[in-house]
Design an enzyme around this catalytic site. Structure first.
Site, PDB file in Angstrom:
ATOM      1  N   HIS A  18       0.921  -1.166  -0.335  1.00  0.00           N
ATOM      2  CA  HIS A  18      -0.027  -0.032   0.039  1.00  0.00           C
ATOM      3  C   HIS A  18       0.718   1.700   0.029  1.00  0.00           C
ATOM      4  CE1 HIS A  18      -0.676   0.659   4.558  1.00  0.00           C
ATOM      5  NE2 HIS A  18       0.302  -0.041   4.599  1.00  0.00           N
ATOM      6  N   HIS A  19       1.908   0.912   0.471  1.00  0.00           N
ATOM      7  CA  HIS A  19       2.905   2.610   0.537  1.00  0.00           C
ATOM      8  C   HIS A  19       3.762   2.682  -1.087  1.00  0.00           C
ATOM      9  CE1 HIS A  19       2.678   3.292   4.464  1.00  0.00           C
ATOM     10  NE2 HIS A  19       3.644   2.033   4.667  1.00  0.00           N
ATOM     11  N   ALA A  20       3.726   1.785  -1.993  1.00  0.00           N
ATOM     12  CA  ALA A  20       4.129   1.634  -3.322  1.00  0.00           C
ATOM     13  C   ALA A  20       3.574   2.535  -3.995  1.00  0.00           C
ATOM     14  CB  ALA A  20       4.472   0.542  -4.069  1.00  0.00           C
ATOM     15  N   ASN A  47      -0.439   5.575   0.742  1.00  0.00           N
ATOM     16  CA  ASN A  47      -0.252   6.659   0.205  1.00  0.00           C
ATOM     17  C   ASN A  47      -0.483   6.328  -1.459  1.00  0.00           C
ATOM     18  OD1 ASN A  47       1.980   5.043   1.479  1.00  0.00           O
ATOM     19  ND2 ASN A  47       3.340   6.504  -0.079  1.00  0.00           N
TER      20      ASN A  47
END
Lengths: 716, 716
Positions: free
Chosen positions: A191-193, A236
């Site tokens: 989910h941060h990629a 993000n």
């Protein structure tokens, strides 16, 4: 025509005898048939593949060997193992075999294709991740060092493609009805990629790729997807992938702390609601502090997430299931229990006809992620969640959920108080919190109050009138040019008529009066019949007048009307006013003993004065009352160091029970004690400055009386 | 010590090759074991027995034969039948046989014992029901006639004992873990049967007897029971059985309508919270109107029921499951869908480790109860609920839930804004809505405002000051003895300085200003920086002054301060003030044309005046703005009948979109039109009197101008 007794309805009921009722004359036969169940007969899908354990941080020191990187290959192994230990799957060697028993069904993991990855990521991003496969150890280390919390080895590409492909296959199995729901035990997380950069242990944005792929492959059956991201960090990357996409509602609960918590930007703020066509399809629930737990998450689910999801009516729900908000995870520092994860899963099962896919994200305490994932798996299988141990909300949770509702009520009618079925694209005063104030500004009785009459101005005007008429108070003139904003400050300083003559003076410095009222839940206006002014600081006036002391009442409003509002700061105003009064009035009074009472933010003026003028000859004490929103103020003396001791001996500071100066009691067990430079800080049992005064009025008055009178008896 | 690769952790990770990872050196073997599941392997229990169909109303006319009593024996038959038709059970002849297939298990029904029934009912009550077995038809008819909505035949006792015994056995099977949950398809229903009297089709209080019996039989494992009663009627009998019992939390959602809806008492009011040790363990959610549906029920579950249940932490949940709030039930007149019942069942499954027993109560549309019960049964078996069709709340629901939270927040910390973990038995200002006002009354600055300063007084005083200073308005003196309460009415009537000379006069009669503000979600006080006064009636003053008209501003407060408050009524005050002004001032002014503007409740004064004085010579028009809380007022003339026509031609009445005068549009399709005696009633698109003025200001001003000026041009 059907009749009362299964066709046998020719006689009055009271003549029917039990014995002939069991076999009515014209018997209805309901042939045996297959259960009309779409969900119960299916198994829960499980994605797991040992090859996702190959991605690992290259050790560079013995330290890393004994204290490995938190995004550790054992994370998925431990989850898989606990499922086997609890009999949910059968796989004695934990090899990720195909036959895993009767309850769950293996969903084979495959590598995501370039085409799929490019649904979210840029070609450059994909090429970079691909390039890691052939890098030397030195190159890998270099990219690890310069990345944003990521690491690479030569197997990272394979693991990341499997992790992403696993998420896709798990969602597919759910959408195609091959399984009732699914759990994808995958890593690295996703989910941060962001579309063009890896980050936060994440290489490909697994859930985003899966959601885009499902929308593309099943355009008829899947039109809307909800992603609930309960990883403790803001997702993000996922948010970015769908920020302008109304087909995907992204909802994230995460620690935020004004953007300071990882990933350290403002992207996780409650005000990030999506853009363009996606406006209103992004819901951030940003915890302002750590330490949140089951009660806080359930509150968010009940107040925001479930109502909004029902309104959105998704065809598929994907959980970005980090377990780093779990109790015991030191990175997350929160307290969600396995039971809590179970309850959230149970609630989300009620959406989208049960089409639910849980995809692992972060979570770094191996015991906590295993027991949390076990509870989630059990609920997926159909077990009820366990009982919640705590229903105690954090105060901050109530505040942040209120903010989120305020913001999201623009987009979701179930959150809008007094939703009336009208067109919500049209601006509407009711419930449109910010809009209302602006709107009133444009239409209000111009001569009356510039931009909307402030209630606090009205109250102060009324108080002034009453003090003038009934107590013969007088105003103390303030010269405009000496004091910023003074032209906008109404009836700032009022004095008892004897103030120039008195020997003993009590100066009460306080914020604007609070107003207590019930708010109409439909229109948002107040029930004016019940609205009352709450101003316990007035009790000191009463008391001091009874004692025959002179009284000065200083009202420092929290905000001011008119164009100067933006530059106004109530704390510096309190400081300015007190210095001004001291320099221009008080030291010329005949008074020999002064006591200060500081209430709310205005108390800063008292501390500031004591540090910037040598008041010790006249000022005998100060008594202060602080809600948890008013920070403690240390005395910083420009005169000499002994002022700190003097201040400590002669100042009481009563604070709210939950004032931050007492630290996190839950966590630390016992509370710390603020240092001397803050004065003698005492802890009340209640919240709210009026409640604190209610509790500690007598103690404060006694202290003042002792300070003013004791000195007197000494000198005689 | 466990290490990263399942014990094989001697080499740096980057040197481990895929092929040797699948079979690590020291392999962990997890032997196959039984699934650790307590719930999934169990079946759902089902109670049904054809003998409960014997209780039936004795026909006394052909009418009753073709239009049978709603509590009809087919009710349980139809539910049982639909379960078979959907393959949830197998019973081709619908005989209630013991073998009913693989999904559900039959719970044999038995008669409740006298000992069990006496846990709730008096011996006299039991003896009376027993006596019906031997009564003659005439005696049965006599008792049927004189009872409160009950009927008897000679089989009533048997059916009632089976119904009660079925409820007990269903709960037992759940508590003993023989089934995962249970559905008791029983009749006659029970929740209206009080300890000493049958009523509302109920003979024994089935659920109450079952709960008492379970508490007595399983004192270790069942200490707390929640009963959720979603029958559309209040379960007065169940409530009474546990009113003083803290072990049983009774929660009822029901139509109430100020106690007018069956059972027609105030027992179902939100203020009925239990007594003695049971205080705080009774939660009534009384719908003030019919027509509620899924969204309203889900709102009640999210806002009140689930939070309270989590806090109570029951060991067993029993649903008193009437299906008479179902869409299609003409007795209930509500719109809960089968999906809605499914969602409520799903939510309650999350409590008490899934220990859930559903017991049939009312419900009279045979198709609706069958499809509703089918959805409940499917959710009990593990199916997800279906999607909700509507998320549109009724305005009344927001209001009633706000009331319920206000009342219940005394007892449930999850409902209390700003719960701070303190002892809640101690009175606390925060969140203790009513208590606060009283408390402040005792401590407030006495000279300032008797019993707490009313915000509306402060605002009016401020408005007066501004109108005096900036517009040179003057007060119109009111002689105290002529007008009740006038000594407590502050600054009631203010006039522009030209009022004695002007030719054209606009008289604005309005309620107190509204205050709009955000309420601090923690302390309940207002965010004073944002609090603004909303008083659109002032815009008429502005406009009229621009037109060079004279202006009279009359403020009629909703309530007044001081000891007279209890006798004060704002509507009669408006009437009194206008009559007084007419008689003592207006008819002596030089004015030749008058327009009235009525805003809010105060508009009653205008209508009253027009009916009680012949004002037609001077008054050219009235324009009025009404929120939905202000009832339409018909003109009743004491002069002559033509006043009605005059009033209709010269009065505009703008109402809120949801004003009750427009009827239930959802239901009736198109709206009715109010009659002429109410004036020309027009419907705005918005709610709230300030919003209505915002929308219809220009229209109102144009009408006034035409009325005042047209006449002028005619006469020239």
């Amino acid at each position: 025509m059907e009749t009362a007794f299964n066709g046998d309805r020719k006689r009055p009921l009271d003549s029917i005898k039990p014995e002939d009722q069991d076999v009515p004359a014209n018997l209805v036969i309901v042939p045996e048939r297959e259960p009309q169940l779409a969900y119960v007969p299916l198994k829960t899908g499980l994605c797991y593949d040992v090859r996702m354990r190959y991605h690992a941080k290259i050790f560079t020191s013995y330290f890393e060997y004994i204290d490995p990187h938190p995004e550790d290959p054992r994370r998925i192994y431990r989850i898989y193992k606990i499922l086997a230990e609890n009999g949910l799957i059968t796989d004695p060697t934990l090899s990720g075999r195909d036959q895993i028993g009767d309850l769950m069904v293996k969903i084979p993991v495959r590598e995501a294709s370039a085409e799929e990855i490019l649904l979210v990521h840029t070609p450059e991003h994909l090429r970079f991740i691909e390039s890691t496969q052939q890098m030397t150890k030195e190159e890998l280390m270099e990219h690890t060092d310069k990345g944003d919390s990521v690491y690479f080895n030569n197997d990272s590409l394979l693991s990341a493609k499997l992790s992403c492909g696993g998420a896709i296959e798990a969602c597919k199995a759910v959408v195609e009805g091959r399984v009732k729901n699914a759990l994808a035990v995958v890593r690295p997380p996703g989910h941060h990629a962001e579309p063009d950069a890896p980050g936060g242990f994440c290489l490909f944005s697994n859930v985003a790729v899966a959601a885009k792929s499902i929308l593309a492959s099943y355009p008829e059956s899947v039109r809307r997807i909800v992603i609930v991201d309960w990883d403790v960090h803001h997702g993000n990357g996922t948010q970015k992938a769908f920020f302008d996409d109304p087909r995907v509602l992204y909802i994230s609960l995460h620690r935020y702390e004004h953007g300071k918590y990882y990933p350290g930007t403002k992207a996780g703020g409650a005000d990030q609601v999506g853009s363009g066509a996606g406006e209103g399809f992004n819901v951030n629930i940003p915890w302002p502090v750590g330490g949140v737990g089951d009660a806080d998450y359930m509150y968010a689910f009940n107040r925001v997430i479930m109502p909004v999801c029902h309104e959105f009516a998704p065809d598929l729900v994907i959980i970005s299931s980090g377990f780093d908000a779990a109790d015991g995870d030191i990175i997350g520092g929160c307290h969600v229990s396995p039971a809590g994860y179970g309850h959230m899963t149970h609630a989300l099962k009620s959406l989208a006809k049960g089409n639910l896919c849980v995809v692992l994200e972060g979570g770094y305490n191996l015991d906590a992620i295993a027991s949390s994932a076990l509870r989630v798996a059990k609920v997926l299988l159909g077990e009820p969640p366990e009982e919640l141990k705590s229903v105690q909300l954090k105060t901050e949770t109530i505040e942040v959920i209120d903010d989120v509702i305020k913001i999201q009520s623009q987009y979701w009618k179930t959150l809008k108080p007094g939703y009336d079925g009208q067109d919500f694209s049209k601006p509407n005063i009711m419930g449109d919190y910010d809009g209302l104030v602006e709107k009133l500004g444009a239409v209000s009785f111009e001569e009356m109050a510039g931009k909307g009459l402030k209630v606090s101005d009205a109250i102060r005007a009324y108080q002034k009138e009453e003090l003038f008429e009934k107590r013969h108070f007088v105003p103390l003139p303030i010269l405009t040019e000496k004091l910023p904003h003074s032209s906008s400050l109404r009836d700032l300083v009022l004095c008892s008529p004897d103030v120039y003559e008195t020997d003993k003076l009590v100066i009460v410095v306080h914020d604007s009066a609070r107003v207590w009222a019930r708010r109409d839940p439909v229109t948002g206006t107040l029930d004016s019949a019940s609205a009352v002014v709450v101003d316990q600081s007035l009790r000191f006036l009463d008391w001091a007048l009874e004692q025959q002391y002179g009284v000065v009442d200083i009202n420092v409003p929290l905000s001011i009307s008119g164009s100067e509002d933006a530059q106004y700061n109530n704390i510096s105003s309190a400081q300015d006013v007190l210095l001004y009064l001291w320099d221009h009035y008080i030291q010329y009074f005949k008074v020999s003993k002064i006591a200060f009472v500081g209430v709310g933010d205005a108390y800063n003026g008292v501390v500031h004065l004591c540090g910037h003028r040598d008041v010790r000859g006249l000022v005998k004490c100060s008594v202060n009352y602080l809600d948890r929103a008013t920070a403690l103020r240390a005395i910083v003396s420009s005169i000499d160091e002994s002022v700190v001791d003097w201040f400590y001996q002669n100042s009481l500071v009563f604070t709210a029970a939950k004032h931050p100066c007492w630290g996190d009691v839950e966590k630390n067990g016992s509370s710390k004690r603020p240092r001397k430079k803050y004065g003698r800080v005492l802890r009340a049992d209640v919240e709210g400055v009026d409640n604190i005064i209610e509790e500690r009025l007598e103690e404060g008055c006694d202290f003042i009386q002792d300070s003013l009178e004791d000195y007197d008896s000494d000198s005689e």
